[in-house]
Design a protein around this motif. Sequence first.
Motif, PDB file in Angstrom:
ATOM      1  N   ARG A  24       9.161 -10.439   0.852  1.00 31.77           N
ATOM      2  CA  ARG A  24       9.110  -9.854  -0.491  1.00 31.77           C
ATOM      3  C   ARG A  24       8.656  -8.395  -0.455  1.00 31.77           C
ATOM      4  NH1 ARG A  24      12.355 -13.002  -3.219  1.00 31.77           N
ATOM      5  NH2 ARG A  24      11.782 -15.172  -3.003  1.00 31.77           N
ATOM      6  N   THR A  25       9.106  -7.645  -1.449  1.00 30.56           N
ATOM      7  CA  THR A  25       8.698  -6.253  -1.623  1.00 30.56           C
ATOM      8  C   THR A  25       7.180  -6.139  -1.509  1.00 30.56           C
ATOM      9  OG1 THR A  25      10.581  -5.862  -3.083  1.00 30.56           O
ATOM     10  CG2 THR A  25       8.765  -4.282  -3.207  1.00 30.56           C
ATOM     11  N   GLY A  26       6.722  -5.178  -0.685  1.00 30.32           N
ATOM     12  CA  GLY A  26       5.297  -4.958  -0.489  1.00 30.32           C
ATOM     13  C   GLY A  26       4.697  -5.685   0.696  1.00 30.32           C
ATOM     14  N   GLU A  27       5.385  -6.731   1.184  1.00 24.84           N
ATOM     15  CA  GLU A  27       4.891  -7.427   2.376  1.00 24.84           C
ATOM     16  C   GLU A  27       5.145  -6.562   3.603  1.00 24.84           C
ATOM     17  OE1 GLU A  27       6.257 -11.476   2.906  1.00 24.84           O
ATOM     18  OE2 GLU A  27       6.040 -11.911   0.779  1.00 24.84           O
ATOM     19  N   VAL A  28       4.414  -6.842   4.671  1.00 23.96           N
ATOM     20  CA  VAL A  28       4.572  -6.124   5.927  1.00 23.96           C
ATOM     21  C   VAL A  28       5.450  -6.937   6.865  1.00 23.96           C
ATOM     22  CG1 VAL A  28       3.338  -5.244   7.961  1.00 23.96           C
ATOM     23  CG2 VAL A  28       2.367  -4.933   5.682  1.00 23.96           C
ATOM     24  N   VAL A  29       6.376  -6.268   7.529  1.00 24.91           N
ATOM     25  CA  VAL A  29       7.239  -6.907   8.525  1.00 24.91           C
ATOM     26  C   VAL A  29       6.397  -7.118   9.785  1.00 24.91           C
ATOM     27  CG1 VAL A  29       9.309  -6.671   9.934  1.00 24.91           C
ATOM     28  CG2 VAL A  29       9.294  -5.790   7.601  1.00 24.91           C
ATOM     29  N   ILE A  30       6.370  -8.341  10.276  1.00 27.93           N
ATOM     30  CA  ILE A  30       5.612  -8.667  11.479  1.00 27.93           C
ATOM     31  C   ILE A  30       6.606  -9.089  12.557  1.00 27.93           C
ATOM     32  CG2 ILE A  30       3.784 -10.083  12.474  1.00 27.93           C
ATOM     33  CD1 ILE A  30       2.841 -10.554   9.536  1.00 27.93           C
ATOM     34  N   ILE A  31       6.724  -8.234  13.585  1.00 28.35           N
ATOM     35  CA  ILE A  31       7.707  -8.431  14.653  1.00 28.35           C
ATOM     36  C   ILE A  31       6.977  -8.421  15.992  1.00 28.35           C
ATOM     37  CG2 ILE A  31       9.755  -7.474  15.784  1.00 28.35           C
ATOM     38  CD1 ILE A  31      10.348  -6.033  13.127  1.00 28.35           C
ATOM     39  N   LYS A  32       7.280  -9.374  16.843  1.00 23.05           N
ATOM     40  CA  LYS A  32       6.699  -9.412  18.184  1.00 23.05           C
ATOM     41  C   LYS A  32       6.982  -8.097  18.909  1.00 23.05           C
ATOM     42  CE  LYS A  32       6.581 -12.088  22.403  1.00 23.05           C
ATOM     43  NZ  LYS A  32       7.077 -13.257  23.126  1.00 23.05           N
ATOM     44  N   ASP A  33       5.970  -7.546  19.555  1.00 21.64           N
ATOM     45  CA  ASP A  33       6.074  -6.327  20.372  1.00 21.64           C
ATOM     46  C   ASP A  33       6.414  -5.075  19.570  1.00 21.64           C
ATOM     47  OD1 ASP A  33       5.479  -7.827  22.682  1.00 21.64           O
ATOM     48  OD2 ASP A  33       7.579  -8.305  22.997  1.00 21.64           O
ATOM     49  N   LEU A  34       6.185  -5.088  18.278  1.00 18.83           N
ATOM     50  CA  LEU A  34       6.355  -3.879  17.465  1.00 18.83           C
ATOM     51  C   LEU A  34       5.007  -3.615  16.785  1.00 18.83           C
ATOM     52  CD1 LEU A  34       8.495  -1.766  16.579  1.00 18.83           C
ATOM     53  CD2 LEU A  34       8.750  -3.102  14.499  1.00 18.83           C
ATOM     54  N   ASP A  35       4.357  -2.542  17.208  1.00 17.04           N
ATOM     55  CA  ASP A  35       2.992  -2.272  16.772  1.00 17.04           C
ATOM     56  C   ASP A  35       2.884  -1.592  15.413  1.00 17.04           C
ATOM     57  OD1 ASP A  35       1.926  -3.426  19.061  1.00 17.04           O
ATOM     58  OD2 ASP A  35       2.065  -1.560  20.185  1.00 17.04           O
ATOM     59  N   LYS A  36       3.943  -0.889  14.975  1.00 16.78           N
ATOM     60  CA  LYS A  36       3.816  -0.171  13.711  1.00 16.78           C
ATOM     61  C   LYS A  36       3.949  -1.115  12.519  1.00 16.78           C
ATOM     62  CE  LYS A  36       8.592   1.492  13.670  1.00 16.78           C
ATOM     63  NZ  LYS A  36       9.407   2.685  13.694  1.00 16.78           N
ATOM     64  N   LYS A  37       3.256  -0.754  11.449  1.00 24.65           N
ATOM     65  CA  LYS A  37       3.322  -1.541  10.215  1.00 24.65           C
ATOM     66  C   LYS A  37       4.454  -1.008   9.354  1.00 24.65           C
ATOM     67  CE  LYS A  37      -1.342  -3.137   9.997  1.00 24.65           C
ATOM     68  NZ  LYS A  37      -1.461  -4.533   9.828  1.00 24.65           N
ATOM     69  N   ILE A  38       5.339  -1.892   8.961  1.00 21.22           N
ATOM     70  CA  ILE A  38       6.477  -1.537   8.118  1.00 21.22           C
ATOM     71  C   ILE A  38       6.364  -2.339   6.825  1.00 21.22           C
ATOM     72  CG2 ILE A  38       8.981  -1.605   7.881  1.00 21.22           C
ATOM     73  CD1 ILE A  38       9.081  -1.461  10.997  1.00 21.22           C
ATOM     74  N   GLU A  39       6.175  -1.632   5.723  1.00 15.90           N
ATOM     75  CA  GLU A  39       6.118  -2.291   4.421  1.00 15.90           C
ATOM     76  C   GLU A  39       7.526  -2.396   3.863  1.00 15.90           C
ATOM     77  OE1 GLU A  39       4.647  -1.302  -0.050  1.00 15.90           O
ATOM     78  OE2 GLU A  39       3.270  -0.734   1.576  1.00 15.90           O
ATOM     79  N   VAL A  40       7.891  -3.595   3.420  1.00 15.11           N
ATOM     80  CA  VAL A  40       9.211  -3.835   2.856  1.00 15.11           C
ATOM     81  C   VAL A  40       9.287  -3.214   1.463  1.00 15.11           C
ATOM     82  CG1 VAL A  40      10.753  -5.671   2.038  1.00 15.11           C
ATOM     83  CG2 VAL A  40       9.624  -5.891   4.237  1.00 15.11           C
ATOM     84  N   LYS A  41      10.342  -2.443   1.229  1.00 16.08           N
ATOM     85  CA  LYS A  41      10.512  -1.739  -0.045  1.00 16.08           C
ATOM     86  C   LYS A  41      11.431  -2.481  -1.006  1.00 16.08           C
ATOM     87  CE  LYS A  41       8.105   1.598   1.643  1.00 16.08           C
ATOM     88  NZ  LYS A  41       6.730   1.735   1.305  1.00 16.08           N
ATOM     89  N   GLN A  42      12.150  -3.478  -0.500  1.00 17.70           N
ATOM     90  CA  GLN A  42      13.043  -4.330  -1.297  1.00 17.70           C
ATOM     91  C   GLN A  42      12.934  -5.730  -0.720  1.00 17.70           C
ATOM     92  OE1 GLN A  42      16.609  -2.086  -0.060  1.00 17.70           O
ATOM     93  NE2 GLN A  42      17.049  -1.834  -2.237  1.00 17.70           N
TER      94      GLN A  42
END
Length: 103
Positions: A24-42
């Motif tokens: 959902r919009t505003g949640e953070v994408v959590i990916i194995k071996d990816l250290d940066k935080k990516i907030e979902v915009k849609q």
Amino acid sequence: MAENYNAIRLNENDNVAVALKTIRTGEVVIIKDLDKKIEVKQDILYGHKVAIKDITNGDQILKYGECMGIATENIPIGYHVHVHNVRGLNEEERAQIIARFVR
């Protein structure tokens, strides 16, 4: 403690990840071996792609480490990547990709 990944990057060179559940919009994408935080915009539906890097109009969309389409507009990090902003490859573009494997 085990992470609860909500997306998967299929190749380290990919500029998209695939949602393992609806994100959902505003949640953070959590990916194995990816250290940066990516907030979902849609909202990103299960099985759909999210940009994990900024993608410029005309850039290749990389999934499985391979080009699976061309961006038809700028796609900022955290946005949905789908048919509304990606076109399929034309015959010449497909031939160029295939030629890499035939040499």
